[in-house]
Design a protein around this motif. Sequence first.
Motif, PDB file in Angstrom:
ATOM      1  N   ILE A 448       0.829  -1.211   0.000  1.00 58.53           N
ATOM      2  CA  ILE A 448       0.000   0.000   0.000  1.00 58.53           C
ATOM      3  C   ILE A 448       0.859   1.256   0.000  1.00 58.53           C
ATOM      4  CG2 ILE A 448      -1.992  -1.128   1.057  1.00 58.53           C
ATOM      5  CD1 ILE A 448      -1.312   0.514   3.627  1.00 58.53           C
ATOM      6  N   ASP A 449       2.064   1.185   0.559  1.00 58.07           N
ATOM      7  CA  ASP A 449       2.976   2.333   0.478  1.00 58.07           C
ATOM      8  C   ASP A 449       3.243   2.684  -0.979  1.00 58.07           C
ATOM      9  OD1 ASP A 449       3.123   2.391   3.223  1.00 58.07           O
ATOM     10  OD2 ASP A 449       5.099   1.442   3.349  1.00 58.07           O
ATOM     11  N   GLN A 450       3.526   1.647  -1.767  1.00 61.14           N
ATOM     12  CA  GLN A 450       3.798   1.852  -3.189  1.00 61.14           C
ATOM     13  C   GLN A 450       2.570   2.419  -3.902  1.00 61.14           C
ATOM     14  OE1 GLN A 450       4.351  -1.787  -5.354  1.00 61.14           O
ATOM     15  NE2 GLN A 450       5.246  -0.796  -7.148  1.00 61.14           N
ATOM     16  N   PHE A 451       1.405   1.854  -3.603  1.00 63.03           N
ATOM     17  CA  PHE A 451       0.187   2.303  -4.267  1.00 63.03           C
ATOM     18  C   PHE A 451      -0.181   3.724  -3.847  1.00 63.03           C
ATOM     19  CE2 PHE A 451      -4.640   1.774  -4.792  1.00 63.03           C
ATOM     20  CZ  PHE A 451      -4.584   2.055  -6.153  1.00 63.03           C
ATOM     21  N   MET A 452      -0.062   4.047  -2.566  1.00 62.87           N
ATOM     22  CA  MET A 452      -0.380   5.407  -2.122  1.00 62.87           C
ATOM     23  C   MET A 452       0.544   6.431  -2.761  1.00 62.87           C
ATOM     24  SD  MET A 452      -1.503   5.077   1.918  1.00 62.87           S
ATOM     25  CE  MET A 452      -0.049   4.153   2.447  1.00 62.87           C
ATOM     26  N   ASN A 453       1.807   6.102  -2.933  1.00 61.70           N
ATOM     27  CA  ASN A 453       2.721   7.025  -3.599  1.00 61.70           C
ATOM     28  C   ASN A 453       2.281   7.277  -5.039  1.00 61.70           C
ATOM     29  OD1 ASN A 453       4.417   7.410  -1.379  1.00 61.70           O
ATOM     30  ND2 ASN A 453       5.693   5.649  -1.890  1.00 61.70           N
ATOM     31  N   TRP A 454       1.827   6.215  -5.715  1.00 61.90           N
ATOM     32  CA  TRP A 454       1.338   6.376  -7.097  1.00 61.90           C
ATOM     33  C   TRP A 454       0.080   7.250  -7.109  1.00 61.90           C
ATOM     34  CZ3 TRP A 454      -3.007   5.464 -10.030  1.00 61.90           C
ATOM     35  CH2 TRP A 454      -2.840   5.453 -11.410  1.00 61.90           C
ATOM     36  N   LEU A 455      -0.833   6.993  -6.188  1.00 61.27           N
ATOM     37  CA  LEU A 455      -2.060   7.781  -6.116  1.00 61.27           C
ATOM     38  C   LEU A 455      -1.773   9.241  -5.793  1.00 61.27           C
ATOM     39  CD1 LEU A 455      -4.122   5.160  -4.106  1.00 61.27           C
ATOM     40  CD2 LEU A 455      -4.648   5.887  -6.440  1.00 61.27           C
ATOM     41  N   ASP A 456      -0.864   9.482  -4.863  1.00 57.33           N
ATOM     42  CA  ASP A 456      -0.508  10.859  -4.507  1.00 57.33           C
ATOM     43  C   ASP A 456       0.064  11.600  -5.717  1.00 57.33           C
ATOM     44  OD1 ASP A 456      -1.263  10.437  -1.887  1.00 57.33           O
ATOM     45  OD2 ASP A 456       0.775  10.009  -1.185  1.00 57.33           O
ATOM     46  N   ALA A 457       0.885  10.908  -6.491  1.00 59.48           N
ATOM     47  CA  ALA A 457       1.500  11.535  -7.664  1.00 59.48           C
ATOM     48  C   ALA A 457       0.442  11.948  -8.685  1.00 59.48           C
ATOM     49  CB  ALA A 457       2.504  10.582  -8.298  1.00 59.48           C
ATOM     50  N   HIS A 458      -0.696  11.242  -8.684  1.00 61.75           N
ATOM     51  CA  HIS A 458      -1.775  11.558  -9.613  1.00 61.75           C
ATOM     52  C   HIS A 458      -2.905  12.351  -8.945  1.00 61.75           C
ATOM     53  CE1 HIS A 458       0.345   8.304 -11.704  1.00 61.75           C
ATOM     54  NE2 HIS A 458      -0.218   8.741 -12.815  1.00 61.75           N
ATOM     55  N   LYS A 459      -2.702  12.750  -7.693  1.00 59.92           N
ATOM     56  CA  LYS A 459      -3.676  13.526  -6.928  1.00 59.92           C
ATOM     57  C   LYS A 459      -5.037  12.819  -6.860  1.00 59.92           C
ATOM     58  CE  LYS A 459      -1.466  17.986  -7.874  1.00 59.92           C
ATOM     59  NZ  LYS A 459      -1.645  19.347  -8.421  1.00 59.92           N
ATOM     60  N   LEU A 460      -5.004  11.529  -6.503  1.00 58.09           N
ATOM     61  CA  LEU A 460      -6.208  10.716  -6.451  1.00 58.09           C
ATOM     62  C   LEU A 460      -6.567  10.351  -5.013  1.00 58.09           C
ATOM     63  CD1 LEU A 460      -5.505   8.319  -9.459  1.00 58.09           C
ATOM     64  CD2 LEU A 460      -6.878  10.416  -9.440  1.00 58.09           C
ATOM     65  N   SER A 461      -7.841  10.093  -4.788  1.00 55.13           N
ATOM     66  CA  SER A 461      -8.363   9.770  -3.465  1.00 55.13           C
ATOM     67  C   SER A 461      -8.225   8.280  -3.173  1.00 55.13           C
ATOM     68  CB  SER A 461      -9.842  10.162  -3.384  1.00 55.13           C
ATOM     69  OG  SER A 461     -10.034  11.535  -3.662  1.00 55.13           O
ATOM     70  N   TYR A 462      -8.132   7.916  -1.887  1.00 54.26           N
ATOM     71  CA  TYR A 462      -8.024   6.500  -1.525  1.00 54.26           C
ATOM     72  C   TYR A 462      -8.455   6.275  -0.086  1.00 54.26           C
ATOM     73  CZ  TYR A 462      -3.375   8.334  -0.129  1.00 54.26           C
ATOM     74  OH  TYR A 462      -2.330   9.079   0.376  1.00 54.26           O
ATOM     75  N   GLY A 490      -1.705  -1.343   9.447  1.00 54.49           N
ATOM     76  CA  GLY A 490      -2.318  -0.034   9.625  1.00 54.49           C
ATOM     77  C   GLY A 490      -1.310   1.080   9.831  1.00 54.49           C
ATOM     78  N   VAL A 491      -0.148   0.752  10.382  1.00 55.30           N
ATOM     79  CA  VAL A 491       0.907   1.760  10.573  1.00 55.30           C
ATOM     80  C   VAL A 491       1.219   2.457   9.251  1.00 55.30           C
ATOM     81  CG1 VAL A 491       3.377   2.047  11.039  1.00 55.30           C
ATOM     82  CG2 VAL A 491       1.948   0.757  12.628  1.00 55.30           C
ATOM     83  N   GLY A 492       1.172   1.692   8.159  1.00 56.98           N
ATOM     84  CA  GLY A 492       1.495   2.278   6.857  1.00 56.98           C
ATOM     85  C   GLY A 492       0.543   3.398   6.472  1.00 56.98           C
ATOM     86  N   LEU A 493      -0.757   3.158   6.599  1.00 55.74           N
ATOM     87  CA  LEU A 493      -1.728   4.183   6.242  1.00 55.74           C
ATOM     88  C   LEU A 493      -1.662   5.340   7.239  1.00 55.74           C
ATOM     89  CD1 LEU A 493      -4.115   5.152   4.508  1.00 55.74           C
ATOM     90  CD2 LEU A 493      -5.630   3.929   6.079  1.00 55.74           C
ATOM     91  N   ARG A 494      -1.625   5.042   8.525  1.00 55.78           N
ATOM     92  CA  ARG A 494      -1.595   6.109   9.525  1.00 55.78           C
ATOM     93  C   ARG A 494      -0.409   7.045   9.316  1.00 55.78           C
ATOM     94  NH1 ARG A 494       0.402   4.833  15.459  1.00 55.78           N
ATOM     95  NH2 ARG A 494       2.289   4.760  14.166  1.00 55.78           N
ATOM     96  N   LEU A 497      -0.626   9.184   5.987  1.00 55.96           N
ATOM     97  CA  LEU A 497      -1.533  10.309   6.059  1.00 55.96           C
ATOM     98  C   LEU A 497      -0.988  11.404   6.969  1.00 55.96           C
ATOM     99  CD1 LEU A 497      -5.069   8.611   6.142  1.00 55.96           C
ATOM    100  CD2 LEU A 497      -3.712   9.381   4.172  1.00 55.96           C
ATOM    101  N   ALA A 498      -0.316  11.001   8.036  1.00 57.01           N
ATOM    102  CA  ALA A 498       0.290  11.979   8.938  1.00 57.01           C
ATOM    103  C   ALA A 498       1.355  12.792   8.194  1.00 57.01           C
ATOM    104  CB  ALA A 498       0.880  11.293  10.157  1.00 57.01           C
ATOM    105  N   ALA A 499       2.124  12.121   7.346  1.00 55.65           N
ATOM    106  CA  ALA A 499       3.175  12.803   6.597  1.00 55.65           C
ATOM    107  C   ALA A 499       2.582  13.784   5.583  1.00 55.65           C
ATOM    108  CB  ALA A 499       4.055  11.776   5.888  1.00 55.65           C
ATOM    109  N   LEU A 500       1.395  13.467   5.065  1.00 57.21           N
ATOM    110  CA  LEU A 500       0.736  14.387   4.136  1.00 57.21           C
ATOM    111  C   LEU A 500       0.183  15.619   4.847  1.00 57.21           C
ATOM    112  CD1 LEU A 500      -1.314  11.928   1.873  1.00 57.21           C
ATOM    113  CD2 LEU A 500       0.848  13.041   1.311  1.00 57.21           C
TER     114      LEU A 500
END
Length: 501
Positions: A448-462, A490-494, A497-500
């Motif tokens: 999910i770290d990899q996927f969230m980075n891809w989504l962030d780069a495309h400014k997409l919701s998740y 869950g640490v990955g998502l938490r 999002l905190a870093a964002l």
Amino acid sequence: MRRPTRTAALALAAGTAAATAAALLPSLGTTAAGAAPACTVAYSVAGQWTGGFQGGVVITNNAAATTSWKLTFDFPGDQKVTQGWNGTWTQAGSSVTVASMPYNGALATGGSVSAGFLANWSGGNVNPTTFKLNGVTCNEDAPPTTPPPTTPPTTPPTTPPGDGAAPPELHVGGNQLLDAAGKQVVLHGVNRSGTEFMCAQGRGIFDGPVDDASIDAIKSWHVTAVRVPLNEDCWEGLSYVPAEDAGANYIAAVTGWVNRLVAHGITPIVELHWTHGLYTGNSAGCSDVNATCQKPMPDAQYAVPFWTGVANAFKGDKSVVFDLFNEPYPDRATGSAESAWTCWRDGGNCPGISYPVAGMQSLVNAVRGTGAQNVILLGGLAYSNDLTGWLAHRPTDPTGNLAAAVHVYNFNSCASTSCWDSQLAPVAAQVPLVAGEMGENTCAHGFIDQFMNWLDAHKLSYLGWTWNNWDCSSGPSLITGYDGTPTAYGVGLRDHLAALG
């Protein structure tokens, strides 16, 4: 996520759906001279903002016990109730009526009950002064102990009740979700499972707490959206669902939960998860006609009235998003991608599916037929992991407020950067794309770290699956406790999002 039916699936309770409130016992009347009034009503405004407010009533019965109740009052101004809970709220002109639900109709002598609502206003928000309970005027012998204010605050607060700003009213602009001011909104959130399976298994409505403290814990992760999965049979009140968890009771519980999310500044995504219809074909989740597992497509018999009811319940608040069907998989039934996409859009008699299917176009029509303009999400094939035919088969929408939804797990076919670039990016270039579910079955968060980075780069919701304290080895579970203590996954998502911020 294809949440499995609980081990050995607890016996499904039989019975009939909750009936409407029973007939009134001895009618309310005035008490002896010098005694308390037959009934008292305390009206309050819990919070007020530009154009809207949250109000409530506390009703106390001082006369004979009742098995149902109905309160009526008139607004002095142009106030208009848009949503309500703990009662059936209706309004004709300035006259408002709230009637008891099956679960709170009994009101003993000296007993109290509360009900709340959201309302719009423009010219003024003066409080009503006369209330009648089952036709008897309340507060006649004595005013409320603490009379509510009779005028709105000089400077109304700019946010609704709760602990944050109101969630944005959303619409689609090009390939973005936009707020009322035209600014892009990117949602970050979690799924909150339970309302799709607990009721159908005779185990209540919620799996874990859904009170204010539990919402505060969710918000502590910088969450701005929560996906609320629903069960079609429980909403419709089918007879196998325990009466206390079905029909009006289920609707009231879900509506209260969604309203609390809104009051805390969170965007709710209301979605149809488990549905009716007998399917025993390829990849069947169960052999039950009832809504006890994920079916390949929604059924025409109940899904259309379901979405008509849901849209009517929430059409007054455009911050609520509608996700029409959790994870379609008609491709497993039909054996052909083209026939599957046709089934997905048009429904009807689809190859390999024994029941008449509600296609996405008919569900969009059901929602828009109520006047609702809320943003609608549509997941694709292969359990919402395949969007290759989405653009070519998207339904028509008179409001232009359609968005695509995708579910991505490490065990899916489209689970790599190359696939996301080739299959997801072209859809995201034309319409808003929301990753309504993501996760991994490793109790880790590298994927999910990899996927969230891809989504962030495309400014997409998740949104991550799921805010439930299950063993993450049995499925992607974000927490070990409803105070927000994360699993290793869950640490990955938490932390992301905190870093964002």
